[in-house]
Structure formats: structure tokens, C-alpha cells
Scaffold this motif. Structure first.
Motif, PDB file in Angstrom:
ATOM      1  N   GLU A 129      41.692  45.654  48.989  1.00  0.00           N
ATOM      2  CA  GLU A 129      40.391  45.939  49.605  1.00  0.00           C
ATOM      3  C   GLU A 129      39.249  45.724  48.604  1.00  0.00           C
ATOM      4  OE1 GLU A 129      40.496  49.915  51.235  1.00  0.00           O
ATOM      5  OE2 GLU A 129      42.550  49.587  51.918  1.00  0.00           O
ATOM      6  N   LEU A 130      39.485  46.151  47.370  1.00  0.00           N
ATOM      7  CA  LEU A 130      38.449  46.091  46.341  1.00  0.00           C
ATOM      8  C   LEU A 130      38.048  44.658  45.999  1.00  0.00           C
ATOM      9  CD1 LEU A 130      36.757  47.591  44.134  1.00  0.00           C
ATOM     10  CD2 LEU A 130      38.752  47.353  42.642  1.00  0.00           C
ATOM     11  N   LYS A 131      39.024  43.763  45.921  1.00  0.00           N
ATOM     12  CA  LYS A 131      38.703  42.413  45.432  1.00  0.00           C
ATOM     13  C   LYS A 131      37.759  41.645  46.354  1.00  0.00           C
ATOM     14  CE  LYS A 131      43.138  40.387  46.702  1.00  0.00           C
ATOM     15  NZ  LYS A 131      44.340  39.803  46.132  1.00  0.00           N
ATOM     16  N   ASN A 132      37.648  42.072  47.593  1.00  0.00           N
ATOM     17  CA  ASN A 132      36.681  41.436  48.495  1.00  0.00           C
ATOM     18  C   ASN A 132      35.239  41.665  48.052  1.00  0.00           C
ATOM     19  OD1 ASN A 132      38.749  40.523  50.157  1.00  0.00           O
ATOM     20  ND2 ASN A 132      38.741  42.411  51.352  1.00  0.00           N
ATOM     21  N   ARG A 133      35.025  42.693  47.236  1.00  0.00           N
ATOM     22  CA  ARG A 133      33.673  43.022  46.779  1.00  0.00           C
ATOM     23  C   ARG A 133      33.418  42.617  45.327  1.00  0.00           C
ATOM     24  NH1 ARG A 133      35.148  48.477  48.873  1.00  0.00           N
ATOM     25  NH2 ARG A 133      35.073  49.059  46.696  1.00  0.00           N
ATOM     26  N   TYR A 149      35.434  37.028  37.901  1.00  0.00           N
ATOM     27  CA  TYR A 149      35.682  37.603  36.564  1.00  0.00           C
ATOM     28  C   TYR A 149      36.471  38.894  36.678  1.00  0.00           C
ATOM     29  CZ  TYR A 149      34.873  40.005  32.163  1.00  0.00           C
ATOM     30  OH  TYR A 149      35.056  40.681  30.984  1.00  0.00           O
ATOM     31  N   TRP A 150      36.011  39.810  37.539  1.00  0.00           N
ATOM     32  CA  TRP A 150      36.662  41.123  37.668  1.00  0.00           C
ATOM     33  C   TRP A 150      37.993  41.025  38.393  1.00  0.00           C
ATOM     34  CZ3 TRP A 150      35.489  44.464  34.345  1.00  0.00           C
ATOM     35  CH2 TRP A 150      34.191  44.531  33.823  1.00  0.00           C
ATOM     36  N   ILE A 151      38.090  40.136  39.349  1.00  0.00           N
ATOM     37  CA  ILE A 151      39.363  39.948  40.048  1.00  0.00           C
ATOM     38  C   ILE A 151      40.440  39.543  39.049  1.00  0.00           C
ATOM     39  CG2 ILE A 151      40.601  38.500  41.716  1.00  0.00           C
ATOM     40  CD1 ILE A 151      37.943  38.443  43.342  1.00  0.00           C
ATOM     41  N   GLU A 152      40.117  38.573  38.203  1.00  0.00           N
ATOM     42  CA  GLU A 152      41.074  38.107  37.193  1.00  0.00           C
ATOM     43  C   GLU A 152      41.398  39.212  36.194  1.00  0.00           C
ATOM     44  OE1 GLU A 152      41.516  34.706  33.716  1.00  0.00           O
ATOM     45  OE2 GLU A 152      39.889  34.524  35.173  1.00  0.00           O
ATOM     46  N   LYS A 153      40.387  39.921  35.739  1.00  0.00           N
ATOM     47  CA  LYS A 153      40.579  40.994  34.750  1.00  0.00           C
ATOM     48  C   LYS A 153      41.509  42.079  35.294  1.00  0.00           C
ATOM     49  CE  LYS A 153      39.210  43.753  31.243  1.00  0.00           C
ATOM     50  NZ  LYS A 153      40.331  43.853  30.335  1.00  0.00           N
ATOM     51  N   ILE A 154      41.233  42.540  36.495  1.00  0.00           N
ATOM     52  CA  ILE A 154      42.031  43.622  37.074  1.00  0.00           C
ATOM     53  C   ILE A 154      43.434  43.125  37.422  1.00  0.00           C
ATOM     54  CG2 ILE A 154      42.207  45.221  39.027  1.00  0.00           C
ATOM     55  CD1 ILE A 154      39.076  45.317  38.923  1.00  0.00           C
ATOM     56  N   GLN A 155      43.547  41.903  37.910  1.00  0.00           N
ATOM     57  CA  GLN A 155      44.866  41.345  38.210  1.00  0.00           C
ATOM     58  C   GLN A 155      45.725  41.294  36.951  1.00  0.00           C
ATOM     59  OE1 GLN A 155      46.018  40.533  41.395  1.00  0.00           O
ATOM     60  NE2 GLN A 155      47.937  40.527  40.272  1.00  0.00           N
ATOM     61  N   LYS A 156      45.137  40.897  35.838  1.00  0.00           N
ATOM     62  CA  LYS A 156      45.882  40.876  34.564  1.00  0.00           C
ATOM     63  C   LYS A 156      46.304  42.286  34.156  1.00  0.00           C
ATOM     64  CE  LYS A 156      44.048  36.630  32.581  1.00  0.00           C
ATOM     65  NZ  LYS A 156      43.192  36.037  31.544  1.00  0.00           N
ATOM     66  N   ASN A 157      45.437  43.274  34.385  1.00  0.00           N
ATOM     67  CA  ASN A 157      45.790  44.665  34.069  1.00  0.00           C
ATOM     68  C   ASN A 157      46.985  45.115  34.905  1.00  0.00           C
ATOM     69  OD1 ASN A 157      43.666  44.791  32.275  1.00  0.00           O
ATOM     70  ND2 ASN A 157      42.342  45.989  33.615  1.00  0.00           N
ATOM     71  N   ILE A 158      46.968  44.774  36.191  1.00  0.00           N
ATOM     72  CA  ILE A 158      48.068  45.148  37.086  1.00  0.00           C
ATOM     73  C   ILE A 158      49.373  44.504  36.614  1.00  0.00           C
ATOM     74  CG2 ILE A 158      48.982  44.860  39.432  1.00  0.00           C
ATOM     75  CD1 ILE A 158      46.006  45.105  40.400  1.00  0.00           C
ATOM     76  N   GLU A 159      49.316  43.230  36.281  1.00  0.00           N
ATOM     77  CA  GLU A 159      50.509  42.518  35.813  1.00  0.00           C
ATOM     78  C   GLU A 159      51.011  43.108  34.497  1.00  0.00           C
ATOM     79  OE1 GLU A 159      49.221  38.437  35.709  1.00  0.00           O
ATOM     80  OE2 GLU A 159      49.044  38.355  37.903  1.00  0.00           O
ATOM     81  N   ARG A 160      50.097  43.438  33.595  1.00  0.00           N
ATOM     82  CA  ARG A 160      50.481  44.043  32.314  1.00  0.00           C
ATOM     83  C   ARG A 160      51.144  45.399  32.543  1.00  0.00           C
ATOM     84  NH1 ARG A 160      45.628  45.442  29.929  1.00  0.00           N
ATOM     85  NH2 ARG A 160      46.030  47.464  30.861  1.00  0.00           N
TER      86      ARG A 160
END
Length: 136
Positions: free
Chosen positions: A75-79, A83-94
Motif C-alpha cells: 500500500e505504501l509504495k503507491n505513495r 528512490y524510497w521504493i528501492e531503499k525500503i525494498q532493499k531493507n526488506i530483502e536484507r
């Protein structure tokens, strides 16, 4: 869309964000202490750098910020901008990689969202107590 800040400004902003002793970590630790739950350690060198560790029971606890660790990310990534989508996705994967490493080393991994700690601290403490009791 590109980050609205210069790389230097973004670096300064990111460097100012606390990584240890955040409000939610302190809130959870204070509640553990008030419940008489002892035996935990801080700053233990384990994958992902858990916020609270019970070495005897092999329990690693993470206090995850809702934004940084991607709560309700779909839901969040729609907003968010790319830059932030990639950053948070990397955090989730890590986070997933670190959990896998800990589980392979036979650790129990508990994650608590920032909003859950703030809204349901008693529930978080109960889950920790039950997990400790199962390991004793």
C-alpha cells in the motif's frame, strides 16, 4: 522521480537517523525490565544486529520502524517515489536474509513493528514471555 535532495544533503539527513536506542527500543526494554524479565543483552554481534538478544534462549528481537522496514509496503509504495521504493525494498530483502541466517543458526527471531510496540506493548511483552518460557 529523483530524490529532491542533493546527495550531500541526503547523506546528512540519513546520518542523523538513530540506529540504536530508538524510542521504541527503549519503550520495549523498559517494559521488559518492569515485568522482571532479565537476561537480555544489547549490541550482540549477530546477523542483522538484533535490538535485544536473550543468549541463553537464543532469541533475537528486532524493533522495526514501520516506514524503514516496509510495514504495509504494498500500500505504501503507491505513495513513494522510486528512490524510497528501492531503499525500503532493499531493507526488506536484507531483513529476510538476516532472518534466514539466524534461523539456520537455530535462533528464534521475533520482529515487532513500531506501531505494535506503541499501541500494544503488553501484547509484545506477552509474546516475548511465552517465547522465553517455551525455550526454558
Amino acid at each position: 522521480m529523483v530524490d529532491i535532495f542533493t546527495p550531500e544533503k541526503r547523506s546528512k539527513i540519513m546520518a542523523s537517523i538513530k540506529g540504536k536506542d530508538t524510542k521504541i527500543e527503549l519503550m520495549l526494554r523498559k517494559a521488559l525490565w518492569n515485568e522482571g524479565i532479565r537476561g537480555y543483552r544489547l549490541n550482540v554481534k549477530l546477523p542483522g544486529k538484533p535490538d535485544i538478544v536473550f543468549p541463553k534462549c537464543k532469541i533475537a528481537i528486532f524493533c522495526d520502524g514501520d516506514f524503514w522496514h516496509g510495514k504495509d509496503f504494498d500500500e505504501l509504495k503507491n505513495r513513494l517515489n522510486p528512490y524510497w521504493i528501492e531503499k525500503i525494498q532493499k531493507n526488506i530483502e536484507r531483513d529476510e536474509k538476516n532472518d534466514t541466517r539466524l534461523l539456520k543458526e537455530e535462533w528464534i527471531v521475533l520482529h515487532f513493528w513500531e506501531s505494535d510496540i506503541q499501541k500494544n506493548l503488553e501484547g509484545c511483552i506477552s509474546k516475548i514471555q511465552r517465547t522465553i518460557q517455551l525455550q526454558e
